[in-house]
Design a protein around this motif. Structure first.
Motif, PDB file in Angstrom:
ATOM      1  N   SER A   1       0.821  -1.209   0.000  1.00  0.00           N
ATOM      2  CA  SER A   1       0.000   0.000   0.000  1.00  0.00           C
ATOM      3  C   SER A   1       0.863   1.271   0.000  1.00  0.00           C
ATOM      4  N   GLU A   2       0.918   2.006   1.126  1.00  0.00           N
ATOM      5  CA  GLU A   2       1.604   3.298   1.156  1.00  0.00           C
ATOM      6  C   GLU A   2       3.086   3.209   1.518  1.00  0.00           C
ATOM      7  N   PHE A   3       3.609   2.032   1.789  1.00  0.00           N
ATOM      8  CA  PHE A   3       4.974   1.936   2.299  1.00  0.00           C
ATOM      9  C   PHE A   3       5.878   1.048   1.459  1.00  0.00           C
ATOM     10  N   VAL A   4       7.123   1.504   1.326  1.00  0.00           N
ATOM     11  CA  VAL A   4       8.229   0.670   0.864  1.00  0.00           C
ATOM     12  C   VAL A   4       9.230   0.629   2.003  1.00  0.00           C
TER      13      VAL A   4
ATOM     14  N   ILE B   1       8.813  -7.511  15.694  1.00  0.00           N
ATOM     15  CA  ILE B   1       7.584  -6.992  15.092  1.00  0.00           C
ATOM     16  C   ILE B   1       7.544  -5.481  15.280  1.00  0.00           C
ATOM     17  N   PHE B   2       7.121  -4.772  14.252  1.00  0.00           N
ATOM     18  CA  PHE B   2       7.009  -3.320  14.299  1.00  0.00           C
ATOM     19  C   PHE B   2       5.583  -2.908  13.937  1.00  0.00           C
ATOM     20  N   ASP B   3       5.025  -1.994  14.707  1.00  0.00           N
ATOM     21  CA  ASP B   3       3.786  -1.318  14.317  1.00  0.00           C
ATOM     22  C   ASP B   3       4.209   0.004  13.687  1.00  0.00           C
ATOM     23  N   ILE B   4       4.589  -0.062  12.419  1.00  0.00           N
ATOM     24  CA  ILE B   4       5.190   1.082  11.755  1.00  0.00           C
ATOM     25  C   ILE B   4       4.214   2.242  11.645  1.00  0.00           C
ATOM     26  N   GLN B   5       2.945   1.927  11.500  1.00  0.00           N
ATOM     27  CA  GLN B   5       1.870   2.929  11.480  1.00  0.00           C
ATOM     28  C   GLN B   5       0.569   2.186  11.722  1.00  0.00           C
ATOM     29  N   LEU B   6      -0.407   2.878  12.281  1.00  0.00           N
ATOM     30  CA  LEU B   6      -1.706   2.265  12.514  1.00  0.00           C
ATOM     31  C   LEU B   6      -2.230   1.661  11.218  1.00  0.00           C
ATOM     32  N   GLY B   7      -2.611   0.398  11.284  1.00  0.00           N
ATOM     33  CA  GLY B   7      -3.127  -0.271  10.099  1.00  0.00           C
ATOM     34  C   GLY B   7      -2.090  -1.056   9.330  1.00  0.00           C
ATOM     35  N   TYR B   8      -0.869  -1.142   9.851  1.00  0.00           N
ATOM     36  CA  TYR B   8       0.199  -1.907   9.194  1.00  0.00           C
ATOM     37  C   TYR B   8       0.899  -2.794  10.212  1.00  0.00           C
ATOM     38  N   LYS B   9       1.403  -3.916   9.728  1.00  0.00           N
ATOM     39  CA  LYS B   9       2.278  -4.787  10.515  1.00  0.00           C
ATOM     40  C   LYS B   9       3.554  -5.020   9.722  1.00  0.00           C
ATOM     41  N   MET B  10       4.678  -5.024  10.427  1.00  0.00           N
ATOM     42  CA  MET B  10       5.965  -5.260   9.782  1.00  0.00           C
ATOM     43  C   MET B  10       6.797  -6.167  10.673  1.00  0.00           C
ATOM     44  N   ALA B  11       7.547  -7.066  10.055  1.00  0.00           N
ATOM     45  CA  ALA B  11       8.425  -7.966  10.809  1.00  0.00           C
ATOM     46  C   ALA B  11       9.777  -8.047  10.123  1.00  0.00           C
TER      47      ALA B  11
ATOM     48  N   ILE C   1       6.231  -6.294   5.159  1.00  0.00           N
ATOM     49  CA  ILE C   1       5.235  -5.340   5.653  1.00  0.00           C
ATOM     50  C   ILE C   1       3.904  -5.641   4.979  1.00  0.00           C
ATOM     51  N   GLU C   2       2.831  -5.529   5.731  1.00  0.00           N
ATOM     52  CA  GLU C   2       1.495  -5.783   5.202  1.00  0.00           C
ATOM     53  C   GLU C   2       0.520  -4.748   5.746  1.00  0.00           C
ATOM     54  N   LYS C   3      -0.330  -4.254   4.863  1.00  0.00           N
ATOM     55  CA  LYS C   3      -1.439  -3.414   5.311  1.00  0.00           C
ATOM     56  C   LYS C   3      -2.520  -4.327   5.865  1.00  0.00           C
ATOM     57  N   VAL C   4      -3.000  -4.010   7.043  1.00  0.00           N
ATOM     58  CA  VAL C   4      -4.013  -4.847   7.691  1.00  0.00           C
ATOM     59  C   VAL C   4      -5.357  -4.643   6.994  1.00  0.00           C
ATOM     60  N   LYS C   5      -5.896  -5.734   6.476  1.00  0.00           N
ATOM     61  CA  LYS C   5      -7.198  -5.695   5.810  1.00  0.00           C
ATOM     62  C   LYS C   5      -8.129  -6.670   6.511  1.00  0.00           C
ATOM     63  N   HIS C   6      -9.391  -6.365   6.479  1.00  0.00           N
ATOM     64  CA  HIS C   6     -10.381  -7.237   7.126  1.00  0.00           C
ATOM     65  C   HIS C   6     -10.710  -8.383   6.170  1.00  0.00           C
ATOM     66  N   ILE C   7     -10.060  -9.505   6.418  1.00  0.00           N
ATOM     67  CA  ILE C   7     -10.175 -10.669   5.552  1.00  0.00           C
ATOM     68  C   ILE C   7     -10.599 -11.891   6.370  1.00  0.00           C
ATOM     69  N   LYS C   8     -10.863 -12.979   5.671  1.00  0.00           N
ATOM     70  CA  LYS C   8     -11.212 -14.242   6.338  1.00  0.00           C
ATOM     71  C   LYS C   8      -9.920 -14.900   6.837  1.00  0.00           C
ATOM     72  N   TYR C   9      -9.346 -14.308   7.854  1.00  0.00           N
ATOM     73  CA  TYR C   9      -8.033 -14.732   8.319  1.00  0.00           C
ATOM     74  C   TYR C   9      -8.035 -16.144   8.883  1.00  0.00           C
ATOM     75  N   ASP C  10      -9.156 -16.574   9.455  1.00  0.00           N
ATOM     76  CA  ASP C  10      -9.189 -17.912  10.045  1.00  0.00           C
ATOM     77  C   ASP C  10      -9.062 -18.993   8.975  1.00  0.00           C
ATOM     78  N   ASP C  11      -9.688 -18.775   7.796  1.00  0.00           N
ATOM     79  CA  ASP C  11      -9.575 -19.742   6.706  1.00  0.00           C
ATOM     80  C   ASP C  11      -8.144 -19.790   6.174  1.00  0.00           C
ATOM     81  N   ILE C  12      -7.531 -18.617   6.028  1.00  0.00           N
ATOM     82  CA  ILE C  12      -6.154 -18.564   5.523  1.00  0.00           C
ATOM     83  C   ILE C  12      -5.209 -19.251   6.507  1.00  0.00           C
ATOM     84  N   ALA C  13      -5.353 -18.931   7.780  1.00  0.00           N
ATOM     85  CA  ALA C  13      -4.490 -19.528   8.799  1.00  0.00           C
ATOM     86  C   ALA C  13      -4.659 -21.043   8.848  1.00  0.00           C
ATOM     87  N   LYS C  14      -5.884 -21.513   8.704  1.00  0.00           N
ATOM     88  CA  LYS C  14      -6.140 -22.954   8.760  1.00  0.00           C
ATOM     89  C   LYS C  14      -5.475 -23.675   7.593  1.00  0.00           C
ATOM     90  N   ASN C  15      -5.435 -23.012   6.422  1.00  0.00           N
ATOM     91  CA  ASN C  15      -4.918 -23.656   5.213  1.00  0.00           C
ATOM     92  C   ASN C  15      -3.415 -23.476   5.004  1.00  0.00           C
TER      93      ASN C  15
END
Length: 233
Positions: A91-94, A193-203, A107-121
């Motif tokens: 999204s907005e970051f490099v 883990i870094f909370d680089i900005q609200l709505g993002y996760k980075m590791a 880095i990933e922008k946090v989106k409201h997704i079906k995370y439980d299905d992804i995690a299970k698979n």
């Protein structure tokens, strides 16, 4: 180790074309293949960022920078084995990290997704149970933490998705100490883990003993202006 971040701004088509004159033909070809303009900008800024860092750190000319890729596609700087780097964007970051040992960043922008299905698979059973064991308000955040940690690990290993995501497990205990279990053994990788900005996760994943807390933020316009001068000197 140094960690860098650039927040992406729009670039007009003419400037985009001009900046592509100062990068490798292969990278220019990759950029031109993108249909989405934001993908073009993120890739271009990532290339300009790492080239600028290399020029500053190693005191070599931009035109003399030669990249290669290993058999899994991870890029490296030819003739400088102690200059390891990794780039990620969302999204907005490099973001970029450099180190004298193998390194990975995601880095990933946090989106409201079906995370439980992804995690299970795609995650290990222990990772899935760790996520759904959180209260509902924290599950999405923990999913993205595990996701970025796993991505940073396979990027640090330099083997990409030839390492199946389910073949290793990120373990986080109550003190949030992070370890990776691969082939039934704890590997010596270090994570942060870094909370680089609200709505993002980075590791970041490293083979060094410590990971910097400091993120060097670079203004995109300043980066471009300074980079343009490199090829005029």
């Amino acid at each position: 180790m140094k960690i860098y971040a650039v927040k992406i701004l729009d670039i007009n088509e003419e400037e985009l074309e001009d900046l592509c004159l100062f990068i490798s033909p292969d990278k220019k070809l990759k950029i031109n293949r993108y249909i989405n303009k934001q993908d073009k900008i993120r890739t271009l800024i990532g290339e300009i960022l790492i080239r600028s860092i290399i020029v500053e750190k190693l005191k070599i000319k931009n035109k003399n920078i030669v990249f290669g890729t290993n058999k899994y596609g991870k890029p490296y700087l030819k003739d400088y084995p102690l200059m390891n780097f990794n780039i990620s964007h969302s999204s907005e970051f490099v973001v970029c990290v450099i180190d004298d040992k193998s390194i990975g960043i995601d880095i990933e922008k946090v989106k409201h997704i079906k995370y439980d299905d992804i995690a299970k698979n795609f995650f290990s059973l222990s990772e899935f149970e760790y996520i759904i064991g959180q209260t509902l308000d924290f599950q999405l955040s923990k999913f993205y933490e595990i996701w970025t940690l796993k991505e940073s690990y396979i990027k640090c290993c330099g083997q990409g998705l030839s390492i199946p995501l389910q073949s290793f497990s990120i373990n986080m205990n109550q003190s949030e100490k992070i370890k990776v279990v691969h082939n039934n053994k704890h590997n010596e990788h270090i994570f942060k883990i870094f909370d680089i900005q609200l709505g993002y996760k980075m590791a970041v994943c490293s083979l060094n003993k410590d990971i910097s807390n400091n993120i060097i933020t670079i203004d995109q316009n300043s980066l471009i202006n300074n980079y343009s001068k490199l090829d005029l000197e």
